[in-house]
Design an enzyme around this catalytic site. Structure first.
Site, PDB file in Angstrom:
ATOM      1  CG  HIS A  34      48.263  29.513 -46.412  1.00 59.86           C
ATOM      2  ND1 HIS A  34      49.174  29.236 -47.395  1.00 59.86           N
ATOM      3  CD2 HIS A  34      48.441  30.808 -46.108  1.00 59.86           C
ATOM      4  CE1 HIS A  34      49.872  30.313 -47.663  1.00 59.86           C
ATOM      5  NE2 HIS A  34      49.441  31.291 -46.895  1.00 59.86           N
ATOM      6  CE  LYS A  69      44.723  27.650 -41.228  1.00 57.03           C
ATOM      7  NZ  LYS A  69      44.559  28.508 -42.379  1.00 57.03           N
ATOM      8  CG  ASP A 114      34.818  10.320 -34.496  1.00 61.03           C
ATOM      9  OD1 ASP A 114      35.760   9.617 -34.098  1.00 61.03           O
ATOM     10  OD2 ASP A 114      34.155  11.056 -33.755  1.00 61.03           O
TER      11      ASP A 114
END
Length: 57
Positions: free
Chosen positions: A43, A45, A50
């Site tokens: 899955h 992420k 920044d």
């Protein structure tokens, strides 16, 4: 899908792909593509901080 991004920003974009060790040899060869995608399913992420954008599994 990532190729245009890599081509346009080759000094800024680095792509690293992962191939699950669970899918090797005969299993990889004989499983249909729709099924072998589920072996070692990750899955995504997404991290953004920044000027850094990281997608991981």
């Amino acid at each position: 899908m990532l190729l245009p991004l890599v081509q346009k920003y080759k000094d800024l974009v680095h792509v690293h792909l992962y191939h699950t060790p669970d899918l090797r040899g005969l299993v990889r060869r004989y499983l249909p593509e729709r099924i072998n995608e589920t072996v070692g399913l990750n899955h995504m992420k997404i991290y953004l901080a920044d000027d850094d954008f990281v997608i991981s599994g």
